[in-house]
Scaffold this motif. Structure first.
Motif, PDB file in Angstrom:
ATOM      1  N   MET A 196      -9.049  -0.443  -7.208  1.00 52.99           N
ATOM      2  CA  MET A 196      -9.445  -1.610  -7.015  1.00 52.99           C
ATOM      3  C   MET A 196     -10.910  -1.802  -6.909  1.00 52.99           C
ATOM      4  N   ALA A 197     -11.494  -0.823  -6.417  1.00 55.66           N
ATOM      5  CA  ALA A 197     -13.097  -0.453  -6.557  1.00 55.66           C
ATOM      6  C   ALA A 197     -13.502  -0.589  -7.892  1.00 55.66           C
ATOM      7  N   GLY A 235      -6.220  -2.443 -11.581  1.00 56.29           N
ATOM      8  CA  GLY A 235      -5.865  -1.505 -10.392  1.00 56.29           C
ATOM      9  C   GLY A 235      -4.561  -1.451  -9.921  1.00 56.29           C
ATOM     10  N   LEU A 236      -3.550  -2.368 -10.618  1.00 60.36           N
ATOM     11  CA  LEU A 236      -2.162  -2.312 -10.369  1.00 60.36           C
ATOM     12  C   LEU A 236      -1.476  -1.146 -10.571  1.00 60.36           C
ATOM     13  N   THR A 237      -1.588  -0.385 -11.697  1.00 59.90           N
ATOM     14  CA  THR A 237      -1.073   0.667 -11.929  1.00 59.90           C
ATOM     15  C   THR A 237      -1.198   1.996 -11.297  1.00 59.90           C
ATOM     16  N   ARG A 238      -2.549   1.898 -10.817  1.00 55.45           N
ATOM     17  CA  ARG A 238      -2.745   3.033  -9.584  1.00 55.45           C
ATOM     18  C   ARG A 238      -2.049   2.764  -8.307  1.00 55.45           C
ATOM     19  N   ALA A 279       2.803   1.438 -15.081  1.00 53.22           N
ATOM     20  CA  ALA A 279       1.984   0.264 -15.894  1.00 53.22           C
ATOM     21  C   ALA A 279       3.113  -0.737 -16.577  1.00 53.22           C
ATOM     22  N   ASN A 280       3.464  -1.748 -15.864  1.00 59.05           N
ATOM     23  CA  ASN A 280       4.244  -2.806 -16.494  1.00 59.05           C
ATOM     24  C   ASN A 280       3.825  -3.458 -17.707  1.00 59.05           C
ATOM     25  N   LEU A 281       4.700  -3.281 -18.651  1.00 57.17           N
ATOM     26  CA  LEU A 281       3.928  -3.926 -19.959  1.00 57.17           C
ATOM     27  C   LEU A 281       4.117  -5.076 -20.261  1.00 57.17           C
ATOM     28  N   VAL A 282       4.541  -6.177 -19.423  1.00 56.97           N
ATOM     29  CA  VAL A 282       4.452  -7.354 -19.652  1.00 56.97           C
ATOM     30  C   VAL A 282       4.430  -8.233 -18.479  1.00 56.97           C
ATOM     31  N   HIS A 283       4.224  -7.903 -17.056  1.00 63.19           N
ATOM     32  CA  HIS A 283       4.206  -8.551 -15.912  1.00 63.19           C
ATOM     33  C   HIS A 283       2.915  -9.535 -16.089  1.00 63.19           C
ATOM     34  N   ARG A 314     -10.352  -0.972   1.801  1.00 64.14           N
ATOM     35  CA  ARG A 314      -9.178  -0.147   1.740  1.00 64.14           C
ATOM     36  C   ARG A 314      -8.494  -0.327   0.601  1.00 64.14           C
ATOM     37  N   GLU A 315      -8.350   0.738  -0.220  1.00 65.78           N
ATOM     38  CA  GLU A 315      -7.511   0.686  -1.656  1.00 65.78           C
ATOM     39  C   GLU A 315      -6.062   0.707  -1.266  1.00 65.78           C
ATOM     40  N   PRO A 316      -5.415  -0.124  -2.368  1.00 60.78           N
ATOM     41  CA  PRO A 316      -3.857  -0.230  -1.828  1.00 60.78           C
ATOM     42  C   PRO A 316      -3.291   1.295  -1.867  1.00 60.78           C
ATOM     43  N   VAL A 317      -2.303   1.277  -0.942  1.00 60.64           N
ATOM     44  CA  VAL A 317      -1.429   2.739  -0.569  1.00 60.64           C
ATOM     45  C   VAL A 317      -0.231   2.356  -1.282  1.00 60.64           C
ATOM     46  N   ARG A 318       0.289   3.402  -1.967  1.00 61.42           N
ATOM     47  CA  ARG A 318       1.909   3.132  -2.428  1.00 61.42           C
ATOM     48  C   ARG A 318       2.751   3.217  -1.455  1.00 61.42           C
ATOM     49  N   SER A 319       3.300   2.194  -1.013  1.00 60.76           N
ATOM     50  CA  SER A 319       4.187   2.153   0.425  1.00 60.76           C
ATOM     51  C   SER A 319       5.557   2.236  -0.230  1.00 60.76           C
TER      52      SER A 319
END
Length: 816
Positions: free
Chosen positions: A337-338, A568-571, A576-580, A633-638
């Motif tokens: 995200m940074a 930054g969504l893949t991280r 890595a959604n190919l179509v979203h 705050r970077e997104p945390v995989r929850s």
């Protein structure tokens, strides 16, 4: 959040915007928040009605700082609105609502069992306190009718029902939902588009002197999210249920390690595969020509990965992306995200704007697209603070400032009279054009007969043959769905006579859609400046990965998967959604087109819309972006733990399959524990290392082990707990709720057979169902288009055909 306006008029900043003068009562929850925000950004005077205790979105993380008081989600999605508080379920509120609605154009509601709206008739989509001229739009998770109409749903549960949750996750363990409630924001885009459609119909009827008709729309998030299920199209044709995407490299590419980070590379076509081989130095192990076939790469993926991994691992991310883009391979660095908020673009496009949040300047996402004429005005005011304005004062302001919206000064054409040209290829552009065709426009898709749309080349499931048209050109279920109801014209745009023919078509068009990188149209000599000279009233929507302005990335090739990684969504998600983000861009493109048409009705002038997918992506990721820019705050995989809810997860059920469960509140929690027989006499319980009450998960799992996903969901829903089976594409295709509401339609295609797809979304109550037509064969409508649009006779058309300007399907395709 920041200081809010009380009841001040919207002001001069909205003058000239497409919805200037339109009044909206927004009585929605999280499902409608982004839709209301978009209407406000387009200039509408939006009044947000909250419950007496305040909107639930106020309790939605992330928050500003660590105090847990100021929700960044509420601040983002409710900006530009005036706030009032009312008990929407109380009969005593009816008279107040009636006074507010007297001078209102649009009323948005999200009625549900737990949050009813007084006077709402779900069957007729009526509000007994709304005047006849007000447009009523009801948005519900599953629809106001149908066998599952009473089910509760959250973002997690809605994604499970629509088949989106089950599409990605680790090889072993539960599938993983997309973070940030982005799919509810995607619903909001279609809400705003539907309101533009309804307002256009109201004005058209007025102009025609027709009797006033009640205009309403009833939208189901289930249908809207189902329309973004890419896998549904393949299942409807071949009965193939795809495997879960695990994040590993597949036949179309994926995320690779480099010397200093990760990159994503996508190779959906033989041309892109060949370019990747050149980047890698044409390794001998991949030299066999059959690797150009996606089906071969699928079968030999492990072998391919062993060869490619060390070659890419020896290069830097910047080197790989630079060389890949030069070769025409969609690619991107996998950003944080940074990285995204400081990269160039979006910074060079001026996408991020500074807003005041509790006395601090914070960078926030800007508009989802740029335009040559002003269509949007963001952040005129902050999200409303409690206690909010007086409902009586708002009603009085609206009464005193009538008349409302300025009448259009130019003809208001129905969509059925509009002409649209489309260079929309792959997903976003093609689907945007198809939606305009769903609305009734005459859409002509233009393809190069020597290099047709890449969607035609999507590899069929293993064991399924490639489908070809009689000319030899391939087609696919995906092409068939994304190009429904359009007509086909095959032009060789390298031919000067084809260029002249195209410009003549532009003179007759209302809208042009393209999804090329900016250099393509410019290279043909038909960039937007030239098109505006030919047709000053043209609405031109250009969809690209990085936009027409900014850095050298403006010419980069982008797909949905590369955008997912860039923003930054893949991280944040792990996949890595190919179509979203193709669907997100498509939704904003249609919205931009209908908003620009509304603006043209007032000004008579054409508009150029520059839609960068990275901007559209940022627009629905607002809270995630703000958590970084405001809090660092970077997104945390929850996983499937929903922030702000008491408890949520996705768990296996007996036999096979998964169930998504979310207890939003304490009441939901106690209903859940009671339903599974784990009720306790005290609310002070011992918790395990994960913060859960000790023993609860084991008890819940034992209960689920004896039940199927649908059975367990029915029992939990009966207890008032949001829950749903994690449906796959087959479940969605035969879903009783979608079927009972006519939201799945089957269309005949001469080569593909029966194509099943989600029915058109933007339909008004009482309108007859608009059944889509099957996608056309390449060039099949050339003669009729040139005759009807340009009035060209047989001899003129024969001459153009002989020159190679356009192509007809009785010729033999020479591609592949």
């Amino acid at each position: 959040m920041v200081k809010s306006m009380e009841v001040a008029a919207v002001g001069d900043r909205t003058a000239g915007l497409p919805l200037d003068g339109i009044r909206v009562l927004d009585a929605t929850d999280r499902l409608g928040a982004y839709g209301g925000r978009l209407l406000a950004d387009f200039g509408a005077d939006v009044v947000k009605i909250e419950p007496i205790a305040g909107a639930t979105l106020r309790t939605q993380p992330p928050f500003l700082g660590d105090a847990g008081e100021d929700s960044l989600a509420f601040g983002y999605f409710e900006a530009n609105k005036t706030g009032i508080r009312l008990d929407l379920a109380a009969s005593s509120s009816r008279e107040t609502l009636k006074r507010l609605a007297e001078n209102c154009d649009v009323i948005l509601v999200t009625p549900s069992t737990e949050n009813p709206v007084v006077g709402f008739d779900p069957v007729e989509t009526l509000l007994d306190w709304a005047p006849p001229g007000a447009i009523v739009v009801a948005i519900t998770p599953l629809g106001s009718t149908g066998p599952l109409r009473g089910w509760r749903a959250t973002h997690l549960v809605s994604c499970a029902m629509a088949g989106l949750l089950g599409q990605q996750g680790p090889p072993i363990g539960p599938p993983q939902v997309i973070p940030g409630e982005q799919m509810y924001a995607r619903v909001g885009i279609d809400v705003a588009t539907t309101i533009f459609v309804a307002l256009r119909e109201r004005e058209r009827s007025r102009r025609a002197g027709l009797p006033a008709r009640r205009i309403a729309a009833e939208l189901s998030a289930h249908q809207i999210l189902g329309s973004t299920n890419f896998d549904l199209l393949t299942y409807a044709h071949s009965s193939h249920i795809p495997e879960r995407f695990t994040g590993e490299v597949n036949e179309y590419g994926g995320v690779w390690d480099c010397a200093d980070g990760e990159v994503i590379l996508i190779t959906t076509t033989a041309r892109q595969w060949n370019a990747l081989l050149g980047l890698l130095g044409r390794p001998a192990g991949l030299a066999a020509p059959e690797f150009a076939e996606a089906s071969v790469r699928r079968a030999r993926c492990d072998e391919l990965t062993r060869i490619v991994r060390p070659l890419l691992g020896a290069m830097t991310c910047a080197e790989v992306v630079s060389r890949a883009q030069e070769a025409g391979v969609p690619s991107s660095i996998v950003s944080s995200m940074a990285d995204y908020t400081s990269d160039d673009p979006p910074s060079s496009r001026g996408f991020f704007v500074d807003i005041d949040v509790a006395g601090r300047l914070v960078r926030a996402p800007g508009a989802p697209f740029r335009s040559s004429a002003k269509l949007l005005d963001l952040y005129r005011s902050a999200a409303p603070a409690l206690p909010g304005a007086s409902p009586a004062a708002v009603a009085e302001r609206w009464r005193e400032t009538s008349p409302r919206a300025a009448a259009p000064t130019h003809p208001v054409a129905p969509f059925s009279g509009m002409r649209v040209l489309s260079f929309g290829a792959a997903l976003a552009g093609a689907q945007a054009a198809a939606v305009l065709a769903d609305l009734g426009a005459d859409v002509v898709k233009i393809e190069n007969p020597n290099q047709p749309d890449a969607l035609r080349f999507v590899a069929p499931p293993a064991g399924t043959p490639v489908v070809r048209e009689p000319s030899g050109v391939p087609t696919s279920p995906n092409f068939g769905s994304f190009n429904r109801s359009v007509r086909s014209l095959a032009l060789d745009m390298t031919n000067p006579e084809a260029i002249a023919l195209f410009l003549n078509l532009v003179r007759e068009a209302d809208v042009l859609i393209d999804s090329f990188s900016p250099r393509v149209l410019q290279g043909w000599g038909v960039g937007h400046e030239r098109l505006a000279e030919v047709n000053p009233q043209l609405i031109h929507v250009s969809i690209s990965g990085y936009g027409h302005t900014g850095s050298s990335k403006a010419h980069h090739v982008a797909y949905g998967g590369t955008v997912c990684s860039f923003v930054g969504l893949t991280r944040a998600w792990g996949y890595a959604n190919l179509v979203h983000f193709d669907y997100v861009a498509q939704g904003h493109a249609v919205l931009g087109a209908v908003a620009a048409l509304a603006a043209r009705d007032r000004s008579g002038e054409g508009i150029f819309i520059d839609l960068a997918m990275i901007d559209a992506a940022g627009s629905i990721m607002g809270p995630m972006v703000l958590d970084w820019t405001a809090n660092g705050r970077e997104p945390v995989r929850s996983g499937n733990r929903v922030a702000g809810s008491v408890w949520s997860d996705v768990l296996p059920c007996g036999g096979s399959g998964w169930i998504a469960i979310e207890a939003e509140t304490d009441a939901d929690w106690w209903a859940l524990t009671g339903a599974v027989g784990w009720a306790t006499d005290t609310r002070v319980v011992e918790r395990d290392a994960d913060g859960e009450p000790a023993g609860f998960r084991a008890a819940l799992q034992a209960w689920l082990d004896d039940r199927s996903p649908f059975q367990a969901a029915r029992l939990l829903q009966g207890a008032g707990v949001p829950a749903a089976p994690v449906q796959n594409v087959e479940d969605v295709f035969r879903d009783p709720q979608l079927r009972s509401r006519g939201e799945i339609v089957e269309v005949d295609h001469p080569d593909l057979g029966v194509c099943g797809m989600i029915a058109p979304v933007h339909r008004l109550v009482g309108d007859p169902p608009r059944r889509p037509r099957g996608a056309p064969r390449l060039g099949s409508d050339g003669d009729s288009v040139l005759e009807q649009w340009l009035r060209l006779g047989h001899s003129e058309r024969d001459g153009l055909r002989a020159s190679g300007a356009f192509w007809m399907p009785d010729q033999q395709y020479k591609g592949d």
